[in-house]
Design an enzyme around this catalytic site. Structure first.
Site, PDB file in Angstrom:
ATOM      1  N   LYS A  22     -17.988 -18.081  -2.202  1.00  0.00           N
ATOM      2  CA  LYS A  22     -18.260 -16.927  -1.332  1.00  0.00           C
ATOM      3  C   LYS A  22     -19.299 -16.004  -1.955  1.00  0.00           C
ATOM      4  O   LYS A  22     -20.268 -15.610  -1.305  1.00  0.00           O
ATOM      5  CB  LYS A  22     -16.951 -16.165  -1.101  1.00  0.00           C
ATOM      6  CG  LYS A  22     -17.139 -14.751  -0.580  1.00  0.00           C
ATOM      7  CD  LYS A  22     -15.826 -14.005  -0.432  1.00  0.00           C
ATOM      8  CE  LYS A  22     -15.365 -13.209  -1.631  1.00  0.00           C
ATOM      9  NZ  LYS A  22     -15.939 -11.874  -1.808  1.00  0.00           N
ATOM     10  N   ASN A  23     -19.081 -15.642  -3.228  1.00  0.00           N
ATOM     11  CA  ASN A  23     -19.933 -14.625  -3.836  1.00  0.00           C
ATOM     12  C   ASN A  23     -21.325 -15.132  -4.201  1.00  0.00           C
ATOM     13  O   ASN A  23     -22.190 -14.355  -4.582  1.00  0.00           O
ATOM     14  CB  ASN A  23     -19.244 -14.003  -5.058  1.00  0.00           C
ATOM     15  CG  ASN A  23     -18.084 -13.116  -4.646  1.00  0.00           C
ATOM     16  OD1 ASN A  23     -17.913 -12.830  -3.458  1.00  0.00           O
ATOM     17  ND2 ASN A  23     -17.279 -12.678  -5.606  1.00  0.00           N
ATOM     18  N   CYS A 117     -13.267   1.092  -2.334  1.00  0.00           N
ATOM     19  CA  CYS A 117     -12.210   0.240  -1.806  1.00  0.00           C
ATOM     20  C   CYS A 117     -11.044   0.296  -2.779  1.00  0.00           C
ATOM     21  O   CYS A 117     -11.120   0.997  -3.794  1.00  0.00           O
ATOM     22  CB  CYS A 117     -12.695  -1.185  -1.597  1.00  0.00           C
ATOM     23  SG  CYS A 117     -13.138  -2.012  -3.109  1.00  0.00           S
ATOM     24  N   ARG A 122     -16.622   2.031  -6.928  1.00  0.00           N
ATOM     25  CA  ARG A 122     -17.731   1.117  -6.706  1.00  0.00           C
ATOM     26  C   ARG A 122     -19.057   1.789  -6.305  1.00  0.00           C
ATOM     27  O   ARG A 122     -19.523   1.657  -5.167  1.00  0.00           O
ATOM     28  CB  ARG A 122     -17.315   0.033  -5.718  1.00  0.00           C
ATOM     29  CG  ARG A 122     -16.059  -0.693  -6.181  1.00  0.00           C
ATOM     30  CD  ARG A 122     -15.712  -1.877  -5.366  1.00  0.00           C
ATOM     31  NE  ARG A 122     -16.589  -3.011  -5.602  1.00  0.00           N
ATOM     32  CZ  ARG A 122     -16.457  -4.173  -4.975  1.00  0.00           C
ATOM     33  NH1 ARG A 122     -15.505  -4.345  -4.094  1.00  0.00           N
ATOM     34  NH2 ARG A 122     -17.273  -5.164  -5.242  1.00  0.00           N
ATOM     35  N   ASP A 308     -12.160 -11.155 -11.320  1.00  0.00           N
ATOM     36  CA  ASP A 308     -11.666 -11.747 -10.073  1.00  0.00           C
ATOM     37  C   ASP A 308     -10.547 -12.758 -10.303  1.00  0.00           C
ATOM     38  O   ASP A 308      -9.995 -13.306  -9.343  1.00  0.00           O
ATOM     39  CB  ASP A 308     -12.817 -12.405  -9.291  1.00  0.00           C
ATOM     40  CG  ASP A 308     -13.753 -11.371  -8.692  1.00  0.00           C
ATOM     41  OD1 ASP A 308     -13.375 -10.188  -8.639  1.00  0.00           O
ATOM     42  OD2 ASP A 308     -14.873 -11.747  -8.290  1.00  0.00           O
ATOM     43  N   ILE A 330     -13.841  -3.990 -16.116  1.00  0.00           N
ATOM     44  CA  ILE A 330     -14.811  -3.958 -15.015  1.00  0.00           C
ATOM     45  C   ILE A 330     -14.372  -2.928 -13.970  1.00  0.00           C
ATOM     46  O   ILE A 330     -15.151  -2.054 -13.584  1.00  0.00           O
ATOM     47  CB  ILE A 330     -14.945  -5.353 -14.339  1.00  0.00           C
ATOM     48  CG1 ILE A 330     -15.218  -6.444 -15.369  1.00  0.00           C
ATOM     49  CG2 ILE A 330     -16.035  -5.328 -13.256  1.00  0.00           C
ATOM     50  CD1 ILE A 330     -16.571  -6.440 -16.004  1.00  0.00           C
ATOM     51  N   ARG A 400     -10.589 -13.268   3.776  1.00  0.00           N
ATOM     52  CA  ARG A 400     -11.961 -12.874   3.444  1.00  0.00           C
ATOM     53  C   ARG A 400     -12.571 -13.839   2.439  1.00  0.00           C
ATOM     54  O   ARG A 400     -13.785 -14.047   2.430  1.00  0.00           O
ATOM     55  CB  ARG A 400     -11.990 -11.465   2.825  1.00  0.00           C
ATOM     56  CG  ARG A 400     -11.649 -10.370   3.791  1.00  0.00           C
ATOM     57  CD  ARG A 400     -11.845  -9.036   3.141  1.00  0.00           C
ATOM     58  NE  ARG A 400     -13.123  -9.011   2.439  1.00  0.00           N
ATOM     59  CZ  ARG A 400     -13.433  -8.183   1.446  1.00  0.00           C
ATOM     60  NH1 ARG A 400     -12.554  -7.296   1.051  1.00  0.00           N
ATOM     61  NH2 ARG A 400     -14.603  -8.222   0.875  1.00  0.00           N
TER      62      ARG A 400
HETATM   63  N1  EPU Z   1     -21.227  -0.361 -11.060  1.00  0.00           N
HETATM   64  C1  EPU Z   1     -21.849   0.838 -11.295  1.00  0.00           C
HETATM   65  N2  EPU Z   1     -23.000   1.114 -10.610  1.00  0.00           N
HETATM   66  C2  EPU Z   1     -23.537   0.248  -9.712  1.00  0.00           C
HETATM   67  C3  EPU Z   1     -22.898  -0.981  -9.497  1.00  0.00           C
HETATM   68  C4  EPU Z   1     -21.737  -1.264 -10.195  1.00  0.00           C
HETATM   69  O1  EPU Z   1     -21.389   1.643 -12.109  1.00  0.00           O
HETATM   70  O2  EPU Z   1     -24.569   0.565  -9.129  1.00  0.00           O
HETATM   71  C5  EPU Z   1     -19.995  -0.675 -11.796  1.00  0.00           C
HETATM   72  C6  EPU Z   1     -18.837  -1.025 -10.863  1.00  0.00           C
HETATM   73  O3  EPU Z   1     -18.165   0.133 -10.397  1.00  0.00           O
HETATM   74  C7  EPU Z   1     -17.983  -1.894 -11.764  1.00  0.00           C
HETATM   75  C8  EPU Z   1     -19.016  -2.649 -12.576  1.00  0.00           C
HETATM   76  O4  EPU Z   1     -20.206  -1.863 -12.524  1.00  0.00           O
HETATM   77  O5  EPU Z   1     -17.224  -1.086 -12.612  1.00  0.00           O
HETATM   78  C9  EPU Z   1     -19.328  -4.045 -12.112  1.00  0.00           C
HETATM   79  O6  EPU Z   1     -19.549  -4.058 -10.710  1.00  0.00           O
HETATM   80  P1  EPU Z   1     -20.541  -5.069 -10.033  1.00  0.00           P
HETATM   81  O7  EPU Z   1     -21.700  -4.312  -9.465  1.00  0.00           O
HETATM   82  O8  EPU Z   1     -20.855  -6.184 -10.956  1.00  0.00           O
HETATM   83  O9  EPU Z   1     -19.663  -5.591  -8.806  1.00  0.00           O
HETATM   84  P2  EPU Z   1     -20.222  -6.067  -7.408  1.00  0.00           P
HETATM   85  O10 EPU Z   1     -21.532  -6.697  -7.612  1.00  0.00           O
HETATM   86  O11 EPU Z   1     -20.124  -4.957  -6.417  1.00  0.00           O
HETATM   87  C10 EPU Z   1     -19.278  -8.499  -7.463  1.00  0.00           C
HETATM   88  C11 EPU Z   1     -18.291  -9.321  -6.702  1.00  0.00           C
HETATM   89  C12 EPU Z   1     -16.889  -8.825  -6.961  1.00  0.00           C
HETATM   90  C13 EPU Z   1     -16.617  -8.922  -8.458  1.00  0.00           C
HETATM   91  C14 EPU Z   1     -17.674  -8.130  -9.239  1.00  0.00           C
HETATM   92  C15 EPU Z   1     -17.544  -8.237 -10.739  1.00  0.00           C
HETATM   93  C16 EPU Z   1     -19.524 -10.046  -4.746  1.00  0.00           C
HETATM   94  C17 EPU Z   1     -19.692 -10.011  -3.279  1.00  0.00           C
HETATM   95  N3  EPU Z   1     -18.605  -9.247  -5.268  1.00  0.00           N
HETATM   96  O12 EPU Z   1     -19.153  -7.156  -6.993  1.00  0.00           O
HETATM   97  O13 EPU Z   1     -16.020  -9.716  -6.277  1.00  0.00           O
HETATM   98  O14 EPU Z   1     -15.345  -8.417  -8.747  1.00  0.00           O
HETATM   99  O15 EPU Z   1     -18.993  -8.599  -8.866  1.00  0.00           O
HETATM  100  O16 EPU Z   1     -17.646  -9.554 -11.144  1.00  0.00           O
HETATM  101  O17 EPU Z   1     -20.189 -10.799  -5.421  1.00  0.00           O
HETATM  102  C18 EPU Z   1     -14.119 -10.379  -5.062  1.00  0.00           C
HETATM  103  O18 EPU Z   1     -14.718 -11.419  -4.768  1.00  0.00           O
HETATM  104  O19 EPU Z   1     -12.889 -10.220  -4.881  1.00  0.00           O
HETATM  105  C19 EPU Z   1     -14.873  -9.272  -5.668  1.00  0.00           C
HETATM  106  C20 EPU Z   1     -14.438  -8.020  -5.660  1.00  0.00           C
END
Ligand code: EPU
Length: 425
Positions: A22-23, A117, A122, A308, A330, A400
């Protein structure tokens, strides 16, 4: 709203095949906005999040069609659209990864601000920092992000935040940089296999990205990208979830279509717990111990232990011998499953961004509530192992991100019934 009724305590047997990730599929689908020409994606799972991004892409002028089982075709039919509306973006945070491609290719993006969420606040500051460094003019008004740029320009960008790299932040900035003028260097880039898959896809479309899988990405901008045909990687989180399903039910099952390199930290932790594995090509046979050993673990960016798979392994550790300490690096608040596992007889105490898990002899079935995707998976796993019946409400969360989980586990002997709840008119 659907619920699952699980009769616990049954052994599993046989094989289960992991679907596409998915991701990985979500940002790759968004990247189709960057291309001229048709994109054909194979191994795309049929999930609610995939349906949501498909809908967003349609509102952005893309034709998105599932032409056969796991194959999707995507093509631009109207490149004058630039708005991703609240109704759709609010359903899925990954919609934010349309921002980079839209501003890079169409010069204008209007994307609803994603909310927080249950797993945490986030923020998206890193996405905005990166896109601004490339020259995008971004404002936030009335809940929408509005980004404009004539042509983005390559830049050196450090993309680390308080929790390290950002998966979708790296994806967004990388997607924008492939069409920017000149060279972009992203430092502290996320190395997750899903980010690597996106980069490989982009290169197949004509992008020039170097350093894939490493924390420093060098991207030489090109004028245009063409379409391609691409196969999405298998879902490492689904693979890990099935491996735990075998282990927690003390069943020797085989999980197929696994890229073990993508889950090295997870497999290593499972070995420490006492699970053995027999690998044959892309298949993994799970040989569980009688009783798992308690372990300590910390979630970290890839190649560390993935957040995850934190909830799911906690379900397993809740029946381990001894005391485990699980620490989230994370998402410090990603512990919604703790209270629900405790309803099933687990003994887990949250302490800041850690959970202390006192292993119990067995779990007992109970009515519980799914709160997010991975927490729901943890409850399914706990339900499989528990004595008696577990009823999991709000399983739309699991739809999802897990394709037909009840059918896949059911084919191995689990008894999971989906009940569609009807409300009085
Ligand atoms: N963060 C910031 N600033 C930003 C972006 C992120 O501080 O601009 C922080 C976040 O709050 C978090 C950390 O950095 O503490 C890592 O977040 P990341 O941006 O890597 O998460 P994401 O890209 O929004 C994806 C996956 C998540 C998975 C995370 C971490 C997708 C669609 N989502 O989210 O997947 O947990 O990376 O590996 O790829 C799931 O599939 O259940 C899911 C939540």
């Amino acid at each position: 709203m659907d619920k699952f009724i699980i009769e616990g305590g049954r052994k599993l047997r046989g094989k289960v095949r992991v679907s596409g990730a998915k991701n990985a599929a979500l940002p790759i689908m968004a990247a189709s906005l960057l291309t001229d020409g048709k994109v054909t994606l194979r191994n795309v799972p049929a999930l609610r999040d995939i349906a949501t991004i498909s809908e967003i892409l349609r509102t952005l002028g893309q034709r998105v069609e599932r032409t056969a089982g796991t194959t999707l075709e995507i093509e631009t039919v109207n490149n004058a659209k630039f708005e991703a509306p609240y109704e759709l973006v609010s359903q899925m945070r990954a919609s934010i990864c349309t921002l980079g491609p839209l501003v890079a290719k169409r010069g204008h993006a209007r994307v609803s601000m994603p909310g927080g969420c249950v797993i945490g606040v986030r923020p998206i500051d890193l996405h905005l920092k990166g896109l601004r460094a490339l020259g995008a003019d971004i404002t936030i008004k009335h809940g929408y992000l509005e980004a404009r740029a004539k042509r983005l320009k390559g830049a050196e960008i450090y993309l680390g935040g308080p929790y390290g790299s950002s998966v979708l932040g790296t994806a967004n900035v990388m997607m924008a940089a492939v069409l920017a003028e000149g060279e972009t260097v992203i430092e502290n880039a996320a190395c997750e296999p899903e980010v690597q898959d996106l980069a490989h896809f982009l290169n197949r479309c004509g992008a020039r990205i170097e350093g894939i899988g490493r924390p420093i990405l060098v991207i030489r901008g090109v004028d245009r990208l063409h379409g391609t045909s691409y196969r999405v990687i298998p879902d490492r989180i689904e693979a890990g979830t099935f491996i735990i399903a075998g282990a927690i039910t003390r069943s020797r099952i085989t999980v197929t279509n696994v890229k073990t390199r993508h889950i090295a930290a997870f497999l290593d932790k499972m070995k420490e717990i006492g699970v053995e594995f027999v690998r044959k090509g892309s298949s993994v046979e799970v040989i569980p111990p009688k009783r798992p050993k308690a372990v300590d673990l910390i979630t970290l960016p890839y190649p560390g232990y993935p957040t995850d798979l934190q909830a799911q392994i906690m379900a397993y550790l809740s029946v381990a011998k001894g005391l485990s300490l699980v620490t989230e690096k994370i998402y410090p608040d990603r512990f919604m499953h703790v209270a629900e596992l405790n309803r099933m007889g687990a003994n887990i105490r949250k302490e800041g961004s850690s959970a202390i898990v006192h292993g119990v002899d067995r779990l007992s079935g109970a009515p519980v509530m799914a709160s997010d995707l991975r927490a729901s998976a943890a409850l399914v796993l706990a339900g499989l192992a528990a004595e008696g019946t577990t009823e999991i409400g709000r399983v739309y969360h699991i739809d999802r991100g897990y394709e037909n989980i009840e059918k896949k586990l059911g084919a191995m002997g689990a008894k999971i019934t989906r009940v569609t709840e009807k409300y009085p008119a």
